[in-house]
Each structure stands twice: as C-alpha cells, then as structure tokens.
Write a protein that holds these residues in place. Structure first.
Motif, short mmCIF file in Angstrom:
data_model
loop_
_atom_site.label_atom_id
_atom_site.label_comp_id
_atom_site.label_asym_id
_atom_site.label_seq_id
_atom_site.Cartn_x
_atom_site.Cartn_y
_atom_site.Cartn_z
N SER A 41 19.21 -27.14 -5.77
CA SER A 41 18.11 -26.23 -5.48
C SER A 41 17.26 -26.03 -6.74
O SER A 41 17.77 -26.01 -7.85
N GLY A 42 15.94 -25.93 -6.55
CA GLY A 42 15.04 -25.69 -7.66
C GLY A 42 14.66 -26.92 -8.46
O GLY A 42 14.01 -26.80 -9.49
N ALA A 43 15.05 -28.11 -7.99
CA ALA A 43 14.75 -29.35 -8.72
C ALA A 43 13.81 -30.23 -7.90
O ALA A 43 13.83 -30.20 -6.66
N LEU A 44 13.00 -31.03 -8.61
CA LEU A 44 12.01 -31.88 -7.97
C LEU A 44 12.24 -33.34 -8.32
O LEU A 44 12.81 -33.64 -9.38
N PRO A 45 11.79 -34.27 -7.48
CA PRO A 45 11.95 -35.70 -7.78
C PRO A 45 11.32 -36.07 -9.13
O PRO A 45 10.25 -35.58 -9.49
N GLY A 46 12.02 -36.95 -9.86
CA GLY A 46 11.53 -37.40 -11.16
C GLY A 46 11.95 -36.52 -12.31
O GLY A 46 11.69 -36.84 -13.47
N GLU A 47 12.61 -35.39 -12.02
CA GLU A 47 12.99 -34.48 -13.08
C GLU A 47 14.39 -34.79 -13.61
O GLU A 47 15.24 -35.37 -12.93
N VAL A 48 14.62 -34.37 -14.86
CA VAL A 48 15.96 -34.32 -15.43
C VAL A 48 16.29 -32.85 -15.62
O VAL A 48 15.51 -32.11 -16.24
N VAL A 49 17.41 -32.41 -15.05
CA VAL A 49 17.74 -30.98 -15.09
C VAL A 49 19.18 -30.77 -15.53
O VAL A 49 20.02 -31.67 -15.43
N MET A 50 19.44 -29.59 -16.03
CA MET A 50 20.80 -29.10 -16.18
C MET A 50 21.10 -28.28 -14.94
O MET A 50 20.31 -27.41 -14.55
N GLU A 67 18.36 -25.35 -15.98
CA GLU A 67 17.27 -25.61 -16.94
C GLU A 67 16.61 -26.92 -16.58
O GLU A 67 17.28 -27.89 -16.20
N VAL A 68 15.28 -26.96 -16.66
CA VAL A 68 14.54 -28.20 -16.42
C VAL A 68 14.29 -28.85 -17.78
O VAL A 68 13.55 -28.33 -18.61
N LEU A 69 14.91 -30.02 -18.00
CA LEU A 69 14.76 -30.71 -19.29
C LEU A 69 13.50 -31.56 -19.31
O LEU A 69 12.81 -31.61 -20.33
N GLN A 70 13.23 -32.25 -18.23
CA GLN A 70 12.00 -33.05 -18.11
C GLN A 70 11.34 -32.69 -16.78
O GLN A 70 11.79 -33.13 -15.73
N PRO A 71 10.27 -31.88 -16.81
CA PRO A 71 9.66 -31.43 -15.56
C PRO A 71 8.81 -32.51 -14.89
O PRO A 71 8.27 -33.39 -15.55
N SER A 72 8.70 -32.41 -13.60
CA SER A 72 7.80 -33.26 -12.84
C SER A 72 6.36 -32.83 -13.10
O SER A 72 6.08 -31.64 -13.27
N VAL A 76 4.82 -26.55 -10.57
CA VAL A 76 3.90 -25.45 -10.87
C VAL A 76 4.72 -24.17 -11.02
O VAL A 76 5.88 -24.10 -10.60
N GLN A 77 4.09 -23.16 -11.59
CA GLN A 77 4.74 -21.87 -11.74
C GLN A 77 4.71 -21.14 -10.39
O GLN A 77 3.63 -20.92 -9.84
N LEU A 91 9.73 -24.03 -1.77
CA LEU A 91 8.90 -25.07 -2.38
C LEU A 91 7.76 -24.53 -3.23
O LEU A 91 6.85 -25.27 -3.59
N GLN A 92 7.81 -23.25 -3.59
CA GLN A 92 6.69 -22.70 -4.39
C GLN A 92 6.56 -23.36 -5.75
O GLN A 92 5.50 -23.27 -6.37
#
Length: 443
Positions: A41-50, A67-72, A76-77, A91-92
């Motif tokens: 949850s809270g992650a988007l395609p193409g991202e690297v997350v903790m 934590e989002v290490l590399q954001p898509s 957006v906020q 999906l906000q």
C-alpha cells in the motif's frame, strides 16, 4: 484467505515496485522470498520503497510503504490529511491524469486475461469532477471510549476501525466539510452508542441524512436531530430497522436531480441507488447513447435500469424503451419518473434478472438494441436467456471489470458478437474503483 500474523517479520525491507494492483497497491516480487508477490500500500509502479510486512498468506504477502527511496514521476502530494489511514481513497498519491490510465490498464488486462477478448478500439477515458463529487455514501459511526469521542467517517484501511476525519474532500462540500460537526453532534446524543451508520444522499435541491439507530430515540435526541438538520439544511430520515422502516423525522422534502441535456428529472428516495458522481453521470449517459446509436423507430431494452437513469433519456430518442430492474421500489419510482416527465413510450418491469425470465412478457417482445448496467456480479445469468441474435448492438456499462470481461467473453466467443470498443470512466476519482463501458455488434 487465512493470514498468518504470528509469522510476520516487521523488519523493513527494500523492494522495487513493478505494477499497480486492481485495488491500487504497488506490486513487488521479493527476491529473498522466491519471487513471491507482495502488495504494498502507498507504493507506485517504478518506485523503490522501504516497506513493512503487514500480512502473510500462502500465495502473496501484504505490506505498507515506510519510506519512498526513489519516487515515481507520477507521485503527487495527497491533498487530504487523512490519506493513508482512511480507506475512502487509495490513489491520491498518483497524479489525476494517471489514475484513469491505470484504470484503463486494469480494464484491458481483465478483458484479455479473463474474457480472452480485446476491443477493436480503445475509447478515450471519460473523466469528470474529481473533488467534492461524491453525492451518495455511507459513514460508519462508532463511540470510542478510549478517545472519549464519537467517530463518524469511512473505515480505516484496517476495516475494524472508523477513521477519525475532520473533513472529506471527495464528498460534496455540504457533507464533506461537515464531518467534524457531525461527529461532535452525535457525541452529544443520549443514543450515541446505538447509531452504527449514517447514509447521505444529495439531490439538486435537498440533502438527506438517514440515521440508522438500534434503539428508539429519546425525545431529546429527536429534537436535537431536528435542530441539527435545520441548522445545516439537511433533511433527516430515521431507520430503526430494515429498509422499509425509513421515514422522515419531520417534514419531507422531495429529492431529485435533473438531466438537463434530455429535459428529464429523476425523483428518488433517501436509500435509492443513484450514480455517485453527477457530472460524470451526465457524460456517461451521453456516451452510452452515442455508442448505442438509437434510432427514432427502434425499440430498446434497458436492463438493471434503476430509477430510469438511462431509460428516460433514451425515451427522448427512440420509439419505445423497456426498463427491467430487480428492486420493486426502484421500478415504482421509475414509472413515476416516466409519468412526471410525460414519457409514455417508457415502460418498466420488476424482475429478478438472476432467475429464469424466459416466460416473462417483456422477454418475449422484440427489441433492436440492448443497454445494460448490472451490479458488480455482472449479467451472465440474463445474457444466457436473452434472444441475443435479435440485438443489432449492445452497450454494456460496468462497475466491475472482471464481470464485464467474463460477459464479454461469452458475447464474443460464444454468441458471435464483436467487441467494437471499450474504455474506462472515472466515476470514483482517487479510488481504485473501475467503471467502464463496452460496445458489442453482431458479426
């Protein structure tokens, strides 16, 4: 599916997100787990997350983004301060123009994977109002003794809890901006522990709140609800039992909305089904009629017709339209709406469309075209009974891409139709809900 919480390892782990699931979560495959799918949850395609694991099952795991290490580039906020806790939106954090792209992708994937079909043409996504659009919904209500307050809102992502909302930005402002006032008000009531839910619905001229209460209201609470309704301009309805117990607390105000392009007004009751997004609904009706191509001499069948949302605009364009719906109350209102709008060429029948209707009078009549807008379970039961060879064109409005895909497979692969076009419609922006529309022609 059983989840084994005792074996959950809470140690944060790094992972790459490859896709977006149908419910709006990031999809990852953990190398150390043999490539097992994890929904984050809270992650988007193409991202690297903790991420932190939240649930395990045999076939997949669940986690949340820490934590989002590399954001898509599409991140957006989120506009809402409750995003990530409240389950009303998921999906906000994804740019609005990309939300509908993701939903279009879910639709096409379902059509190919489940129905083994693909449209000749992909329709441009249909979008409308994306904030303050939700004119119908249900708030949960819970008195939380530990917080010494009453919460009114949508469920949290953990559905055991009610989100502590100060506002809701997707609900119409007259309601969404009053969530905190509503919570504070319910806290003052004698029967605050006996109210499990409050439903809201808005017409063009009035907004109704339907209060479900498990015990009779005290005289003081009845007076308080009346004053609250007068203060904020709400019509208060009470529901002490089943649907047939709903009644106005005091004077009733008519609930209705107008479909101006077709000079049609639809009246409804406080717990009736209406399309949630008024702006998108008008665009959807216009698109459905454009795709159906109704002729002035044609007879059209409208299944799962509800109040006549499609039926009555269609009546302005065709010789005759017949609406069929399982809810007898909605059928009664649809007939009243036809009469109110002086549409004598629209008739309605109450019928359970999951049961055998082959001997029904409406089933034996001849039709040129078919429009249907079934519930999430789809329409396979009634499609298997219809004399489909008689329909030149079918427009299928869907609120679940999986059931649409199954039914599309039946129409194309077993009944000789062509899937001419299909596309997604954003009836519920910022949620993972996929509304769609498809057009079939007889080969």
């Amino acid at each position: 599916m059983a989840r084994h919480r005792s074996r959950i390892d809470r140690t944060p782990f790094q992972t790459d997100i490859s896709d977006l699931s149908h419910d709006g979560r990031g999809v990852a495959r953990r190398e150390g787990e043999g490539g097992k799918v994890t929904f984050v949850s809270g992650a988007l395609p193409g991202e690297v997350v903790m991420a932190e694991q939240t649930a395990r099952s045999r076939h997949f795991d669940e986690a949340r983004t820490v934590e989002v290490l590399q954001p898509s580039p599409d991140r957006v906020q989120p506009r809402c301060p409750h995003f990530g806790v409240c389950a009303g939106c998921v999906l906000q954090h994804l740019a609005e123009d990309q939300q509908i792209v993701a939903k279009q992708r879910v639709l096409m994937d379902n059509l190919q994977r489940i129905g083994h079909v693909q449209p000749q043409t992909v329709l441009p996504p249909l979008v409308g109002d994306s904030w303050g659009y939700r004119r119908k919904g249900r708030f949960s209500v819970r008195r939380v003794e530990k917080k010494d307050k009453t919460l009114v809102g949508f469920r949290e992502q953990d559905p055991r809890f009610v989100a502590d909302l100060s506002q809701c930005l997707t609900v119409i402002p007259e309601i969404g901006g009053r969530v905190a006032d509503l919570s504070a008000f319910v806290e003052t009531l004698d029967g605050k522990r006996d109210i499990p839910q409050i439903e809201f619905i808005a017409g063009d001229q009035a907004i109704a709140l339907t209060v479900r209460h498990l015990q009779p209201l005290s005289d003081a609470d009845r007076a308080a609800w009346q004053a609250f309704g007068e203060q904020y301009g709400f019509v208060i309805y009470l529901q002490p039992g089943g649907l047939d117990t709903v009644h106005p607390l005091t004077a009733e105000k008519p609930l209705s909305f107008r479909l101006a392009p077709w000079d049609v007004e639809l009246a409804f009751r406080p717990l009736d089904f209406i399309q949630v997004n008024a702006n998108l609904n008008e665009k959807m009706i216009a698109l459905a009629l454009e795709l159906l191509q109704p002729g002035p001499d044609e007879r059209v069948l409208d299944l799962f017709c509800g109040l006549g949302n499609f039926t009555l605009p269609l009546a302005r364009r065709v010789r005759e339209v017949v609406g069929v719906e399982g809810d007898a109350g909605l059928v009664a209102r649809a007939r009243e709406n036809a009469e109110r709008n002086q549409l004598a060429n629209a008739s309605f029948h109450a019928a359970d469309l999951t049961q055998d209707q082959r001997q029904a009078s409406w089933m034996r009549e001849g039709f040129d075209k078919l429009l249907l807008d079934p519930p999430r379970s789809g329409a396979i039961d009634v499609l298997q009974q219809l004399p489909l060879k008689k329909f030149k064109r079918i427009v299928y409005v869907s609120c679940h891409p999986g059931s649409l895909a199954r039914d599309a497979g039946y129409l194309v692969n077993e009944q000789g139709f062509t899937l001419v076009s299909a596309g997604a419609m954003d009836m519920f922006p910022h949620t993972a809900h996929v509304e769609s529309i498809a057009v079939f022609e007889r080969r």
